[in-house]
Design an enzyme around this catalytic site. Structure first.
Site, PDB file in Angstrom:
ATOM      1  N   LYS A 110     -23.763 -24.814 -12.321  1.00  0.00           N
ATOM      2  CA  LYS A 110     -23.279 -23.654 -11.900  1.00  0.00           C
ATOM      3  C   LYS A 110     -23.819 -22.356 -12.703  1.00  0.00           C
ATOM      4  O   LYS A 110     -24.089 -22.707 -14.015  1.00  0.00           O
ATOM      5  CB  LYS A 110     -21.845 -23.445 -12.263  1.00  0.00           C
ATOM      6  CG  LYS A 110     -21.083 -22.202 -11.704  1.00  0.00           C
ATOM      7  CD  LYS A 110     -19.394 -22.426 -11.625  1.00  0.00           C
ATOM      8  CE  LYS A 110     -18.820 -21.179 -11.537  1.00  0.00           C
ATOM      9  NZ  LYS A 110     -17.114 -21.421 -11.754  1.00  0.00           N
ATOM     10  N   SER A 152     -14.445 -20.189  -7.652  1.00  0.00           N
ATOM     11  CA  SER A 152     -15.770 -19.449  -7.820  1.00  0.00           C
ATOM     12  C   SER A 152     -17.073 -20.386  -7.819  1.00  0.00           C
ATOM     13  O   SER A 152     -18.203 -20.057  -7.754  1.00  0.00           O
ATOM     14  CB  SER A 152     -15.361 -18.760  -9.024  1.00  0.00           C
ATOM     15  OG  SER A 152     -15.430 -19.575 -10.312  1.00  0.00           O
ATOM     16  N   SER A 191     -11.419 -23.234  -9.844  1.00  0.00           N
ATOM     17  CA  SER A 191     -12.495 -22.982  -9.438  1.00  0.00           C
ATOM     18  C   SER A 191     -13.485 -24.143  -8.986  1.00  0.00           C
ATOM     19  O   SER A 191     -14.745 -24.040  -8.412  1.00  0.00           O
ATOM     20  CB  SER A 191     -13.391 -22.184 -10.383  1.00  0.00           C
ATOM     21  OG  SER A 191     -12.554 -20.596 -10.174  1.00  0.00           O
TER      22      SER A 191
END
Length: 485
Positions: A79, A154, A178
């Site tokens: 990420k 996210s 997330s």
């Protein structure tokens, strides 16, 4: 089945048995990305030259039978809010466009020590603020199961890349759901470890008392294998916990006969749609069929989780993001003529709409005259939520329920309605507020969109979560569906 859909465990076995070279695995992954990612849009940056170079070095070690590391030759995606030395890290924001870190995060150092191969950085909601990956400044990732649906957020890029077979595992971060929410939407496995289990050094901070890094994979055992490699106390992170037991795989495969599982009535209440309720009830029947004892309980403060979370998280974000001032690093406005203008313009132009909304909310909650009414009260609610879980865990081993109130929603459907978007966090935020571990695994589908089942555990008891999740997975999984995406 292409190599791209093989598990971490299977790829490791193939590499160690010299059935395939690490460079062949990495090349196959990049071929898959070239073929599929123009549609999925999960990657923000690729590191092909360095990845192939490392893979070829691992080929040489393989030839010499010097294959050290649990993840030797295994490709990974990270990420884009996790610092990677020498590779652009943007947090999917204009504010950090072009930022190339000069140091490595702790989790990346650990993964490099295990000889995993970094493929690239994955898309996300800007500064991890969002639940659909639509707040990214650069691109909108789609759900591999249905390209008209969001992948969640996210960590949407992290989930989509794993589901689409573009990496066997990825890392995400989870502040209020997330990792687990996009894992649920994309039909994969996502673990949010106990707060303090994984070092946050090198994770760009959103809400420091809530953030945790965790793995996303296509099956439960892979997830446990990856988590074992990234946990541990870290002198660079004072909140990392000195916990000695970092074995998460030894109980996988053990039966769950007699295990006591709590099903909170609030988790199947208002706001949870009928398809999700039905999938969870079917999951409960499977668990009972495996010998587990599932009983209804109450977590009475569940409904206060979202307002409490958004006050606390936004307050911490307003503090953490104050460092992006256009001077030391971050976007620097060319229109400013004074120092005051530089601060204002750099931040107003560099941050997106959702990030600015949360900074404003947090600044208001911390302001004189409102601190007691909002921030302090939210911290009291946080304590009540934690105490709810403590009471339940006196009598039960695990809590079960849906990961999200609904399956994935359509792209563009909720991006302009923040309150509706925030409501998707109903069942995930309490876990972060209480600092507990939570795992999401697939438990059903509706209209080709996956439904996630969440198991919540006692602090630092990830091992039990993996045990029960694995037993459920043997009765229900999406393994054969990924290759048809």
């Amino acid at each position: 089945m292409s190599i791209r859909y093989e598990s971490v465990e299977k790829l490791s076995e193939m590499i160690k048995n010299k059935e395939i070279k690490p460079s062949e695995v990495v090349k196959d992954i990049y071929d898959a990305i070239e073929e599929t990612d123009p549609t999925i849009k999960s990657f923000l940056a690729l590191d092909k030259e360095n990845a192939m170079k490392k893979a070829e070095e691992l080929d040489e070690l393989q030839a010499k039978d010097q294959m050290e590391g649990k993840l030797f030759g295994i490709p990974m995606g990270i990420k884009d809010n996790i610092i990677t030395e020498g590779l652009e890290t943007t947090c999917a924001s204009k504010m950090l466009e072009g930022f190339v870190p000069i140091y490595e995060s702790t989790v990346m150092n650990k993964l490099h020590d295990e000889n995993a191969v970094l493929i690239g950085k994955l898309n996300m909601d800007e500064f991890a603020m969002g639940g659909s990956t639509e707040t990214s400044y650069y691109k909108k990732t789609v759900n591999p199961f249905d390209h008209t649906a969001v992948p969640g957020g996210s960590s949407g890029g992290s989930a989509a890349a794993v589901a689409a077979g573009l990496v066997p595992f990825s890392l995400g971060s989870d502040t209020g759901g997330s990792i687990r929410q996009p894992a649920a939407y994309c039909g994969i496995v996502g673990m949010k470890p106990t707060y303090g289990r994984v070092s946050r050094f090198g994770l760009v901070a959103f809400a420091s008392s809530l953030d945790q890094i965790g793995p996303l994979t296509r099956n439960v055992k892979d997830n446990a294998i990856v988590l074992e490699t990234i946990v541990g106390e870290d002198k660079h992170d004072s909140t990392s916990a000195p916990v000695a037991d970092n074995d998460f795989t030894s109980d996988i495969g053990k039966d769950i006969r007699g295990m006591k599982i709590a099903l909170p009535k609030e988790y199947l209440g208002e706001g949870v749609n009928d398809e999700v309720k039905e999938a969870v009830r079917n999951a409960v029947e499977i668990l009972e069929g495996e010998g587990a004892i599932v009983e209804e309980v109450s977590l009475p403060n569940t409904g206060y989780g979202i307002p409490s979370y958004y006050v606390i998280a936004s307050s911490e974000a307003s503090s953490n993001l104050s460092r992006f001032d256009g001077i030391r690093y971050g976007f620097h406005s060319k229109e400013a003529n004074t120092l005051d203008e530089l601060y204002k313009l750099s931040r107003s132009e560099g941050f997106g709409k959702e990030v600015k909304r949360r900074i404003l909310l947090g600044t208001f909650a911390l302001s004189s005259g409102y601190y007691d009414a909002y921030y302090k009260k939210s911290q009291k609610v946080r304590t009540l939520i934690r105490q709810d879980f403590e009471r339940v865990f006196e009598d039960y081993d695990v809590v079960v329920g849906p990961t999200t109130p609904t399956p994935a929603f359509n792209l563009g459907e909720e991006i302009n309605d923040p309150l509706t978007m925030y409501a998707n966090d109903l069942l995930t935020t309490p876990v972060n507020l209480a600092g507990l571990p939570g795992i999401s695994i697939p438990c059903g589908q509706t209209n080709d969109r996956p439904i996630g089942l969440q198991f919540i555990g006692k602090p630092f008891d990830e091992k039990t979560l993996y045990r029960v999740a694995y037993q459920f997975e043997q009765q229900y999984n999406l393994h054969d569906q990924y290759q048809n995406l």
